[in-house]
Every structure is written in C-alpha cells, then in structure tokens.
Write a protein that holds these residues in place. Structure first.
Motif, short mmCIF file in Angstrom:
data_model
loop_
_atom_site.label_atom_id
_atom_site.label_comp_id
_atom_site.label_asym_id
_atom_site.label_seq_id
_atom_site.Cartn_x
_atom_site.Cartn_y
_atom_site.Cartn_z
N UNK A 295 0.84 -1.20 0.00
CA UNK A 295 0.00 0.00 0.00
C UNK A 295 0.87 1.25 0.00
N UNK A 296 1.92 1.24 0.79
CA UNK A 296 2.84 2.39 0.82
C UNK A 296 3.43 2.64 -0.57
N UNK A 297 3.74 1.55 -1.29
CA UNK A 297 4.39 1.68 -2.59
C UNK A 297 3.42 1.85 -3.76
N UNK A 298 2.14 1.93 -3.47
CA UNK A 298 1.18 2.20 -4.53
C UNK A 298 0.69 0.98 -5.28
N UNK A 299 1.03 -0.23 -4.82
CA UNK A 299 0.53 -1.44 -5.45
C UNK A 299 -0.91 -1.73 -5.04
N UNK A 300 -1.32 -1.15 -3.92
CA UNK A 300 -2.71 -1.16 -3.47
C UNK A 300 -3.11 0.27 -3.14
N UNK A 301 -4.35 0.61 -3.40
CA UNK A 301 -4.85 1.96 -3.11
C UNK A 301 -5.69 1.92 -1.85
N UNK A 302 -5.38 2.76 -0.86
CA UNK A 302 -6.19 2.77 0.37
C UNK A 302 -7.66 3.09 0.08
N UNK A 303 -8.53 2.45 0.84
CA UNK A 303 -9.95 2.78 0.78
C UNK A 303 -10.28 3.94 1.72
#
Length: 245
Positions: A53-61
C-alpha cells in the motif's frame, strides 16, 4: 498527524485486495529520514499489505499516505519511484534471464547519463556481485539474489527503501549476511522499512518497530523497547523468549 520531520506518514489507512474487505484497518505509521523501522507480526497481520500500500501497489480505501510532505495516494508505483522510494518484494525480485550487471542497469531505468559510478558503489557494497557481474541472475543463491535486488533498488539512489521479507527461506548464515547488508545500506543514510518474520533479529538492528495484529498497529516503540516488552515477547517472539537472551 503529518510531521515535516517525517519522511513518510501513514495516517488511519484502510486497505485490502477485495473491495469492502480491508486487511489494514486503521494503520498509523511513520518513518524519519535515515531511520530503520521494522514491521513485525503474525502471519496475516497485514505486514506485506502495508508495504504494498505504501508503494502504490494497493490503493487505500480510507486514510492518507504522505511522502516528503506530499500525498501519494493514487499515484502509480513508477511515479512513487521517481519521488525517491523503492520497493524490494519477497519473491520475483530479480530478472533471472539477465546478468547481474543488466539487472543493475534495469534498476536505473528512470535515470539519465552514465551509470558507471552508481554501479561501482553497488559493487563496493556487494563485492560478490562484481566478481559475478556477467553471471545470469537466475543462477544465484537466495542470499545473492537478495543482495542483487537491494543493489538494483539502490541504483536509483532512493531516500526510502521498502524491504518485504528479505530473509524468507534463507539459511541462518545467509540470513546473517542479509541483515548485515541491510545495516550497511542504512548506514549510508537510507531510510528503510523492513517487513520481517525474523522478529528478534530485525528488532535488534531497528531504530524503531511496529507490531501489527489483525490489520492494526498494536505496539510501537524502539527496537530495544519492543524486545523488552513481555507482551510482545510472549505473543510474537516465542514463548521461551526472554529480553536478556
């Protein structure tokens, strides 16, 4: 919550792989320039999810992530790299069909100009890579692959390096080597987020650490404080662990 003294701040982040099913449930995290911060916890706690998530591979909801004072939620990973952050995943972290030298050159894909000085710096840090620089990366041992993966990330001269389980599946000797190299990289002034299952070893070299449980940051403190916390020892460092071991 954002502090200009912090390089990266994660504030109340909820994130996951499936819509409306959050693995991270309100994570708060920070790291200052040059710090080595460890993230530990049981399997399924959300450690690797936080790194992704920190690296942008997942986007926070929900929640925010700021890097160098700027919001990076919604940015693609390549945009985050250009801002000075690199991520080394646990697996598939080198191009096996390419040589060591070609892997390093691939790591500097957003840089222009000569790479000779950068490569020499990496070879100085990881001498084994220099002696085998023409060797295919796919023939390297697990520990050598981790060195190459870190070296490739360092070719971008990042301010922050995110390492996801670098000691996984390595022999005890190789684990020691990898931890020594992580400390050497940190001594250059690089901030490092170290997601790690080898909790005791990681906390021994950490400036600070976070213990995750069920997607939340349950404990935070210096490495020494967490090693000396009996609750952390009982739950995450093994029942027989004692702070003075």
């Amino acid at each position: 919550m954002t502090n200009t003294a912090n390089l990266l701040v994660v504030d109340d982040v909820h994130a996951g792989y499936i819509k409306d099913l959050n693995i991270l449930q309100g994570i708060n995290f920070r790291i200052a320039p040059g710090e080595l911060v460890v993230v530990i916890g049981p399997n399924g706690a959300g450690k690797s999810t936080l790194a992704k998530t920190i690296f942008g591979l997942l986007t926070p909801n929900q929640g925010s992530i700021t890097f160098k004072g700027q919001n990076i939620v919604g940015l693609r990973s390549n945009q985050i790299v250009q801002r000075g952050m690199c991520y080394v995943p646990q697996i598939r972290n080198v191009f096996g069909s390419l040589s060591i030298e070609e892997n390093l050159e691939m790591g500097a894909f957003v840089r222009s100009g000569s790479l000779a000085n950068l490569k020499e710096q990496i070879y100085t840090m990881f001498p084994v890579l220099k002696t085998r620089r023409k060797q295919q990366a796919g023939t390297l041992s697990g520990g050598e692959r981790q060195m190459l993966a870190m070296g490739r990330a360092l070719m971008l001269d990042p301010d922050l390096l995110v390492l996801d389980e670098p000691s996984a599946a390595l022999s005890p000797i190789l684990v020691s080597n990898v931890f020594e190299q992580i400390k050497a990289v940190n001594s250059l002034g690089k901030a490092i987020i170290l997601v790690e299952q080898n909790a005791k070893r990681a906390l021994e070299l950490a400036d600070r650490g976070y213990v995750l449980e069920n997607g939340r940051d349950r404990f935070e403190g210096t490495g020494k404080e967490l090693l000396g916390n009996p609750k952390v020892g009982e739950l995450y460092l093994g029942a027989a662990y004692k702070a003075d071991d």
